[in-house]
Motif scaffolding. Structure first.
Motif, PDB file in Angstrom:
ATOM      1  N   GLU A   1       1.352   7.449  -6.327  1.00  0.00           N
ATOM      2  CA  GLU A   1       0.109   8.019  -6.769  1.00  0.00           C
ATOM      3  C   GLU A   1       0.068   9.694  -6.407  1.00  0.00           C
ATOM      4  OE1 GLU A   1      -3.267   6.216  -5.201  1.00  0.00           O
ATOM      5  OE2 GLU A   1      -3.236   4.464  -6.525  1.00  0.00           O
TER       6      GLU A   1
ATOM      7  N   ARG B   1      -3.265   4.519   3.365  1.00  0.00           N
ATOM      8  CA  ARG B   1      -4.078   5.444   2.236  1.00  0.00           C
ATOM      9  C   ARG B   1      -4.377   6.560   2.922  1.00  0.00           C
ATOM     10  NH1 ARG B   1      -8.959   6.774   1.321  1.00  0.00           N
ATOM     11  NH2 ARG B   1     -10.083   5.158   2.400  1.00  0.00           N
TER      12      ARG B   1
ATOM     13  N   LYS C   1     -11.459  11.844   4.943  1.00  0.00           N
ATOM     14  CA  LYS C   1     -10.280  10.919   4.298  1.00  0.00           C
ATOM     15  C   LYS C   1     -10.680   9.621   4.335  1.00  0.00           C
ATOM     16  CE  LYS C   1      -6.779  14.234   5.074  1.00  0.00           C
ATOM     17  NZ  LYS C   1      -7.910  15.252   5.783  1.00  0.00           N
TER      18      LYS C   1
ATOM     19  N   GLU D   1      -4.141  -1.429   4.631  1.00  0.00           N
ATOM     20  CA  GLU D   1      -4.342  -0.747   3.340  1.00  0.00           C
ATOM     21  C   GLU D   1      -4.864   0.691   3.268  1.00  0.00           C
ATOM     22  OE1 GLU D   1      -5.324   0.973  -0.560  1.00  0.00           O
ATOM     23  OE2 GLU D   1      -6.702   0.088   1.006  1.00  0.00           O
ATOM     24  N   THR D   2      -6.220   0.729   4.233  1.00  0.00           N
ATOM     25  CA  THR D   2      -6.864   1.660   4.590  1.00  0.00           C
ATOM     26  C   THR D   2      -6.149   2.683   5.283  1.00  0.00           C
ATOM     27  OG1 THR D   2      -8.924   0.273   4.566  1.00  0.00           O
ATOM     28  CG2 THR D   2      -9.051   2.651   5.526  1.00  0.00           C
TER      29      THR D   2
ATOM     30  N   THR E   1      -1.349   8.621   4.112  1.00  0.00           N
ATOM     31  CA  THR E   1      -0.700   9.474   2.973  1.00  0.00           C
ATOM     32  C   THR E   1      -1.274  10.704   2.542  1.00  0.00           C
ATOM     33  OG1 THR E   1       0.209   7.088   2.203  1.00  0.00           O
ATOM     34  CG2 THR E   1       0.567   8.859   0.679  1.00  0.00           C
TER      35      THR E   1
ATOM     36  N   ALA F   1       0.887  -1.351   0.047  1.00  0.00           N
ATOM     37  CA  ALA F   1      -0.048   0.054   0.049  1.00  0.00           C
ATOM     38  C   ALA F   1       0.985   1.253  -0.120  1.00  0.00           C
ATOM     39  CB  ALA F   1      -0.890  -0.112   1.246  1.00  0.00           C
TER      40      ALA F   1
ATOM     41  N   THR G   1       1.908   1.827  -3.609  1.00  0.00           N
ATOM     42  CA  THR G   1       0.767   2.275  -4.271  1.00  0.00           C
ATOM     43  C   THR G   1       0.384   3.638  -4.337  1.00  0.00           C
ATOM     44  OG1 THR G   1       0.022  -0.041  -4.386  1.00  0.00           O
ATOM     45  CG2 THR G   1      -1.441   1.639  -4.739  1.00  0.00           C
ATOM     46  N   HIS G   2       0.211   3.962  -2.832  1.00  0.00           N
ATOM     47  CA  HIS G   2      -0.312   5.296  -2.500  1.00  0.00           C
ATOM     48  C   HIS G   2       0.771   6.419  -2.696  1.00  0.00           C
ATOM     49  CE1 HIS G   2      -4.269   3.645  -1.976  1.00  0.00           C
ATOM     50  NE2 HIS G   2      -3.598   2.643  -1.025  1.00  0.00           N
TER      51      HIS G   2
END
Length: 304
Positions: free
Chosen positions: A183, A243, A225, A239-240, A246, A176, A179-180
Motif C-alpha cells: 500500500e 501497520r 498512527k 497486524e496493528t 510501516t 500484514a 498488505t501494508h
C-alpha cells in the motif's frame, strides 16, 4: 248541628268512592294497552335454554375464503384435505352471507378445494442450499483471501526454523507486511527484515525505552498512527503493530528522502555516521530475497 255532622260524613264517603273509581279506570286502561302491544308483536317468543346453546356463530366471508383455498394450513394439504373437504360443502350450504356480498356460484368451494389439493404446496421452511461439493473436490486447496504469496510462504518456513516460532504465530504478521508494504510502496521483505532485527519475531517484546511488539514501536511518539482511544497494548497485535511500524518508516522517508536516513529515523540513530542499523537491516533483506527465490535481475523497488 246534627244535620251538619251527617252531611260531612256523607261527603267523605262520596270522595273515597270517587278515588276508588279513578284508580280502577287507570288500571283498566293500562291493562288494555299491554294487551294491545302483545297482539301487535305477534305473541311472546318461546325461548328455551337448549335453543340458546345450540346456536352457532355463522362464519364470515373472509373465513370462507380462507377455508376454500386452505392457505392457512400449517401441514401438508394431503393431510388436511380429506377431513376438510367433508366439512366445507355442508359449511357452505348452511352459511348465509350478508346481502351486500356477492354470492358464490354453486360448487365453487368444491372446485377450489380440488384445485388446491392437486397443486403442490411449497414447504413453509426452506433449507439453505449446500455448497457445491464438486467444486471443493476439484480444488480443495483453493487459496483463501489474505493467504501469503509463494515468496512469503518460503520466508515463513525459514523464519519458523531459524527463530523457533510457529508458522501459525508468525503468519498474520507476514500477511500484514505484504498488505501494508504494498500500500505504501515498500518491499514487504524490508518490513520483515525490520521485524527480525527489532524483535526476532516476538510479538510480545518490550524494550527498555518502552518500544512494543514486532517492530518495536514506541506508543508515546506515534499516537496519531495508533488511533484515538486505543491503549498501548494494541501494539501487541501483529497486524496493528506492522501497520503502525510501516507508517513510521514512511514518515521517515518523507522527512529525509533516502531509505538509509529513514531507517536511522526509525531506529533513533540519526547521529550514527556509520549507519550500522540500516546496514544490518539491508543485509538481512538481501538474505530474505534469496530465501524467497526472488530473481536477482528484478528491478529494485523504492525500499530496496
Amino acid at each position: 248541628m246534627k244535620h251538619a255532622t251527617r252531611f260531612k260524613a256523607l261527603a267523605r264517603q262520596a270522595g273515597g268512592a270517587a278515588r276508588s273509581l279513578a284508580h280502577g279506570a287507570v288500571l283498566s286502561v293500562s291493562l288494555m294497552g299491554m294487551g294491545w302491544l302483545g297482539t301487535q308483536s305477534g305473541g311472546a317468543m318461546d325461548v328455551r335454554y337448549g335453543d340458546v346453546l345450540s346456536q352457532q356463530a355463522e362464519p364470515t366471508a373472509s373465513e370462507l375464503a380462507m377455508a376454500s383455498v386452505l392457505s392457512f394450513a400449517p401441514r401438508r394439504v394431503e393431510e388436511v384435505a380429506p377431513s376438510f373437504a367433508a366439512a366445507v360443502p355442508s359449511l357452505a350450504a348452511s352459511t348465509r352471507l350478508h346481502e351486500s356480498l356477492p354470492v358464490a356460484a354453486p360448487g365453487l368451494v368444491e372446485r377450489n378445494l380440488a384445485r388446491v389439493v392437486a397443486e403442490p404446496v411449497p414447504p413453509v421452511f426452506h433449507q439453505p442450499a449446500l455448497r457445491d461439493i464438486a467444486a471443493l473436490v476439484d480444488n480443495p486447496f483453493d487459496e483463501e483471501e489474505g493467504a501469503l504469496s509463494d515468496e512469503m510462504a518460503r520466508v515463513r518456513d525459514w523464519i519458523a526454523d531459524t527463530y523457533r516460532v510457529s508458522e501459525e504465530a508468525i503468519e498474520p504478521a507476514l500477511a500484514a507486511a505484504e498488505t501494508h508494504a504494498e500500500e505504501l510502496g515498500f518491499d514487504p521483505l524490508l518490513i520483515v527484515a525490520i521485524m527480525a532485527v527489532e524483535s526476532s519475531f516476538n510479538h510480545r517484546a518490550v524494550s527498555n525505552m518502552g518500544a512494543l511488539g514486532l517492530m518495536q514501536v514506541i506508543p508515546r511518539y506515534h499516537k496519531d498512527k495508533i488511533g484515538p482511544n486505543r491503549g498501548r497494548n494494541v501494539l501487541f497485535d501483529p497486524e496493528t503493530n506492522v501497520r503502525v511500524g510501516t507508517l513510521v518508516l514512511q514518515e521517515g522517508l518523507q522527512r529525509y528522502g533516502t531509505m538509509q536516513r529513514a531507517l536511522q529515523y526509525y531506529n533513533g540513530s540519526l547521529k550514527d555516521s556509520k549507519a550500522r542499523y540500516p546496514r544490518k537491516v539491508m543485509a538481512l533483506k538481501k538474505r530474505l530475497m534469496l530465501i524467497a527465490g526472488r530473481d536477482s535481475g528484478r528491478a529494485p523497488e523504492q525500499a530496496s
